[in-house]
Design a protein around this motif. Structure first.
Motif, mmCIF file in Angstrom:
data_model
loop_
_atom_site.group_PDB
_atom_site.id
_atom_site.type_symbol
_atom_site.label_atom_id
_atom_site.label_comp_id
_atom_site.label_asym_id
_atom_site.label_seq_id
_atom_site.Cartn_x
_atom_site.Cartn_y
_atom_site.Cartn_z
ATOM 1 N N HIS A 117 0.854 -1.180 0.000
ATOM 2 C CA HIS A 117 0.000 0.000 0.000
ATOM 3 C C HIS A 117 0.895 1.236 0.000
ATOM 4 C CE1 HIS A 117 -3.611 -2.271 2.003
ATOM 5 N NE2 HIS A 117 -3.158 -2.860 0.898
ATOM 6 N N SER A 118 0.375 2.332 -0.491
ATOM 7 C CA SER A 118 1.217 3.507 -0.707
ATOM 8 C C SER A 118 1.388 4.372 0.537
ATOM 9 C CB SER A 118 0.605 4.382 -1.811
ATOM 10 O OG SER A 118 -0.400 5.218 -1.275
ATOM 11 N N SER A 119 2.379 5.259 0.447
ATOM 12 C CA SER A 119 2.537 6.419 1.332
ATOM 13 C C SER A 119 3.010 6.080 2.735
ATOM 14 C CB SER A 119 1.215 7.211 1.397
ATOM 15 O OG SER A 119 0.683 7.394 0.103
ATOM 16 N N THR A 120 3.577 4.898 2.919
ATOM 17 C CA THR A 120 4.049 4.491 4.241
ATOM 18 C C THR A 120 5.536 4.734 4.447
ATOM 19 O OG1 THR A 120 4.505 2.227 3.480
ATOM 20 C CG2 THR A 120 2.298 2.672 4.336
ATOM 21 N N SER A 121 6.278 5.003 3.372
ATOM 22 C CA SER A 121 7.744 4.981 3.438
ATOM 23 C C SER A 121 8.321 6.048 4.347
ATOM 24 C CB SER A 121 8.336 5.129 2.034
ATOM 25 O OG SER A 121 7.928 6.343 1.439
ATOM 26 N N ILE A 122 7.761 7.259 4.310
ATOM 27 C CA ILE A 122 8.345 8.355 5.095
ATOM 28 C C ILE A 122 8.178 8.082 6.584
ATOM 29 C CG2 ILE A 122 8.215 10.821 5.581
ATOM 30 C CD1 ILE A 122 7.308 11.230 2.675
ATOM 31 N N SER A 123 7.001 7.669 7.000
ATOM 32 C CA SER A 123 6.769 7.367 8.411
ATOM 33 C C SER A 123 7.644 6.214 8.886
ATOM 34 C CB SER A 123 5.295 7.038 8.649
ATOM 35 O OG SER A 123 4.470 8.141 8.361
ATOM 36 N N ALA A 124 7.756 5.177 8.042
ATOM 37 C CA ALA A 124 8.560 4.016 8.422
ATOM 38 C C ALA A 124 10.033 4.380 8.540
ATOM 39 C CB ALA A 124 8.373 2.893 7.399
ATOM 40 N N ALA A 125 10.555 5.083 7.547
ATOM 41 C CA ALA A 125 11.968 5.465 7.577
ATOM 42 C C ALA A 125 12.249 6.443 8.710
ATOM 43 C CB ALA A 125 12.375 6.074 6.237
ATOM 44 N N LEU A 126 11.293 7.333 8.988
ATOM 45 C CA LEU A 126 11.466 8.253 10.117
ATOM 46 C C LEU A 126 11.504 7.483 11.429
ATOM 47 C CD1 LEU A 126 11.610 11.076 11.350
ATOM 48 C CD2 LEU A 126 9.096 11.158 11.249
ATOM 49 N N GLY A 127 10.631 6.484 11.560
ATOM 50 C CA GLY A 127 10.662 5.654 12.769
ATOM 51 C C GLY A 127 11.993 4.964 12.945
ATOM 52 N N MET A 128 12.555 4.467 11.862
ATOM 53 C CA MET A 128 13.870 3.834 11.915
ATOM 54 C C MET A 128 14.946 4.840 12.313
ATOM 55 S SD MET A 128 13.567 1.624 8.393
ATOM 56 C CE MET A 128 12.282 0.397 8.160
ATOM 57 N N ALA A 129 14.863 6.051 11.756
ATOM 58 C CA ALA A 129 15.863 7.075 12.040
ATOM 59 C C ALA A 129 15.827 7.515 13.498
ATOM 60 C CB ALA A 129 15.647 8.275 11.115
ATOM 61 N N ILE A 130 14.621 7.689 14.025
ATOM 62 C CA ILE A 130 14.505 8.075 15.438
ATOM 63 C C ILE A 130 15.031 6.959 16.333
ATOM 64 C CG2 ILE A 130 12.847 8.570 17.277
ATOM 65 C CD1 ILE A 130 11.143 10.034 15.162
ATOM 66 N N ALA A 131 14.723 5.706 15.963
ATOM 67 C CA ALA A 131 15.239 4.566 16.739
ATOM 68 C C ALA A 131 16.760 4.537 16.709
ATOM 69 C CB ALA A 131 14.665 3.270 16.177
ATOM 70 N N SER A 132 17.363 4.840 15.567
ATOM 71 C CA SER A 132 18.826 4.865 15.470
ATOM 72 C C SER A 132 19.408 5.921 16.395
ATOM 73 C CB SER A 132 19.262 5.134 14.024
ATOM 74 O OG SER A 132 18.923 4.056 13.190
#
Length: 593
Positions: A117-132
């Motif tokens: 499904h579309s439009s999930t990439s920014i939220s997912a990558a941001l979640g990964m970045a904050i976790a890092s």
């Protein structure tokens, strides 16, 4: 020319050993490899061809999989899969037991986030970045690749809004090709077009105003320019945004010229690009065309009828109405929540709104269905295309949950036709003044009546809400089916040894149920079988079990449908067999009772 470079690339680390000057040749080989395989095996072609250079550049510059790369939707990820160890398995793409057509976490460590499904990439990558950041890893890179159609979705802007006030090491790459499956629409599309044409001064850049370090637009097919810019951005901390211009279908002339058709063209000639036309004479109609042609016919007779679809005009066949009544049929882009509430707003003003959304995508607007439509008891007509098992797109696209997630909502009517004539009749009935919202679910693919349009279009019969039909009398076992799986049941009964023992009832309405019919069935039969092409948990069979419990019936009830698991990819016949709702499995089951 053989793929001399590509055949030695088994991972991005192999790619990074190649001299940068040779990367255009890698791009040529990768593009040809995709074309050669998809020409024979089918799949999503245009999107992956458009990002070949970008894909190579990303894996060449960044230390994947340590750096995390997230693809939005995943239509464009074929090159990514081939470069990350799946080249030799790519011919199994979207086939039963083969690799998925979309990024999938349990398939590869390079698939950092499962999508479809579309439009999930920014939220997912941001979640990964904050976790890092929380883990103290401030050097790790996090990259989201999103298309211009997907970024128009509200969820993408929610991610951008949050990212702009963080110190997350996030790079958002906008793959701007002005098209999703159908051409992109809306004010954002016009804005991006103006940016590409140099008509918007940089100081008015909306992305910069969200506190992103914006760069571009750059030519996404100039691999050296892309690599240079990625290396520069690699050294910049915080949220960054790179605007890349690409051509969907790049490298195959026909795919560039007809981007809608070549999104997923089926089988074609790899050398000429010519699509192999399937003989369609004397075939039953596609359910989507029954919807599109019927709504168009109804709209000609009733000026209050409105059509809405979120980015699927050709896939839903609403494009028929859009062409003839452009002011009454709307493609709102990838914005399912907006589509539902827009329909609700129109319904408050007395409009008759057919809101066509694929079953799997209506999940994205669940709150709006409850809060904005059902709670206010607005008679929006939801037309759920691609209900049931859809085939090769797999778990992200199967429309098997809609009965379960809609059945619990007060005021909601749920209907599934057994054939295209019943679909036509319920579409007609829905505009006669229903007092409640209705969800009409129907499958991908064709119906069962070849001469439908010749003999039936425009000849409508109103359907009694909540009414079931006895299709066949029987003496021992009652089989209750919902929707087009009814046809499997009919064929299976005909092949059993004692068909006279089997009664068959069609229950197109899951809600409201035909309780009068059910009382008669439970009083007559001690053995009852329900069958549906939705999940057995919470679905049609569950509704029958609830009825039996409430009314203290003790009949033996067997529920058949989609088991409690995410069904993977394969063709519909294979997946029905896996779920034991194909004709052969039903024949064996019926014979053993």
């Amino acid at each position: 020319m053989k793929n001399n470079l590509l055949q030695n690339i088994n991972s991005p680390s192999d790619l990074r050993l190649i001299d940068e000057a040779q990367l255009p040749e890698v791009a040529r080989e990768l593009r040809n490899f995709i074309i050669d395989i998809i020409a024979v095996k089918e799949g999503h072609l245009g999107a992956s061809l458009g990002v070949v250079e970008l894909t190579i550049a990303l894996h060449y510059v960044f230390d994947t999989p340590n750096d995390l790369l997230v693809w939005d939707v995943g239509h464009q990820a074929y090159g990514h899969k081939i470069l990350t160890g799946r080249r030799d398995d790519f011919h199994t793409n979207r086939q039963l037991g083969g690799i998925s057509g979309f990024p999938k976490r349990d398939e590869s460590i390079y698939d950092t986030f499962g999508v479809g499904h579309s439009s999930t990439s920014i939220s997912a990558a941001l979640g990964m970045a904050i976790a890092s950041n929380l883990k103290g890893d401030f050097e790790k890179q996090h990259i989201a690749v999103i298309g211009d159609a997907s970024i128009a979705s509200g969820m993408a802007f929610e991610g951008l809004n949050h990212a702009g006030v963080t110190d997350a090491n996030l790079l958002v790459i906008l793959n701007d090709n002005a098209i999703g499956i159908d051409p992109s629409v809306g004010a954002l599309k016009k804005y991006l077009t103006a940016v590409k044409e140099g008509k918007n001064p940089r100081q008015n850049n909306m992305i910069k105003s969200l506190n992103f370090d914006y760069s571009g637009p750059i030519d996404g097919h100039d691999i050296f320019a892309v690599i240079k810019e990625l290396k520069r951005l690699q050294k910049i901390k915080g949220p960054k945004f790179l605007h890349v211009i690409t051509t969907k279908g790049k490298g195959l002339k026909q795919a560039e010229e007809d981007q809608v058709k070549y999104h997923a063209p089926g089988k074609f000639d790899a050398s000429t690009g010519e699509i192999y036309i399937k003989a369609e004479e004397n075939l039953p109609p596609k359910y989507q065309d029954v919807f599109g042609l019927t709504v168009l016919d109804l709209a000609r007779k009733n000026e209050k009828i409105i059509g809405i679809t979120p980015a699927m005009p050709s896939g839903s066949s609403l494009n028929f109405m859009m062409k003839e009544f452009p002011k009454r049929a709307f493609d709102v882009g990838i914005a399912e929540q907006h589509a539902v509430t827009l329909a609700a707003g129109m319904a408050t003003q007395g409009m008759i709104v057919y809101c066509n959304i694929y079953s799997t995508f209506l999940q994205r607007a669940y709150d709006q269905v409850i809060h904005d439509v059902a709670l206010q008891n607005l008679p929006v007509i939801f037309c759920l295309d691609r209900a049931g098992l859809v085939g090769e797109d797999g778990a992200t696209h199967h429309g098997v949950f809609d009965i379960a997630y809609l059945r619990c909502i007060p005021n909601m009517i749920i209907y599934a036709p057994r054939n295209e004539i019943e679909l036509q009749n319920i579409l007609y009935t829905a505009q006669l003044g229903l007092k409640h919202p209705i969800a009409i679910r129907y499958p991908r693919g064709r119906g069962v009546i070849p001469d439908w349009q010749k003999n039936y279009q425009g000849i409508y019969q109103a359907i009694e809400i909540g009414k079931s039909d006895c299709l066949k009398q029987g003496s021992k076992i009652a089989i209750l089916s919902n929707g087009t799986i009814c046809n499997n049941v009919t064929l299976a009964i005909a092949k059993t040894k004692n068909p006279e023992q089997l009664a068959h009832y069609d229950f197109p309405f899951v809600k409201p149920l035909d309780e009068n019919q059910l009382h008669s069935i439970f009083k007559k039969f001690k053995t009852i079988i329900t069958i549906e092409d939705g999940t057995v948990i919470g679905g049609f069979g569950s509704a029958i079990l609830e009825f039996a419990s409430t009314n203290h019936y003790s009949s033996q009830i067997t529920t058949l449908g989609i088991p409690d698991e995410f069904i993977q990819h394969g063709n519909v016949a294979e997946l029905q067999q896996y779920c034991k709702i194909d004709v052969k499995s039903l024949e064996i089951l019926f014979s053993n009772f």
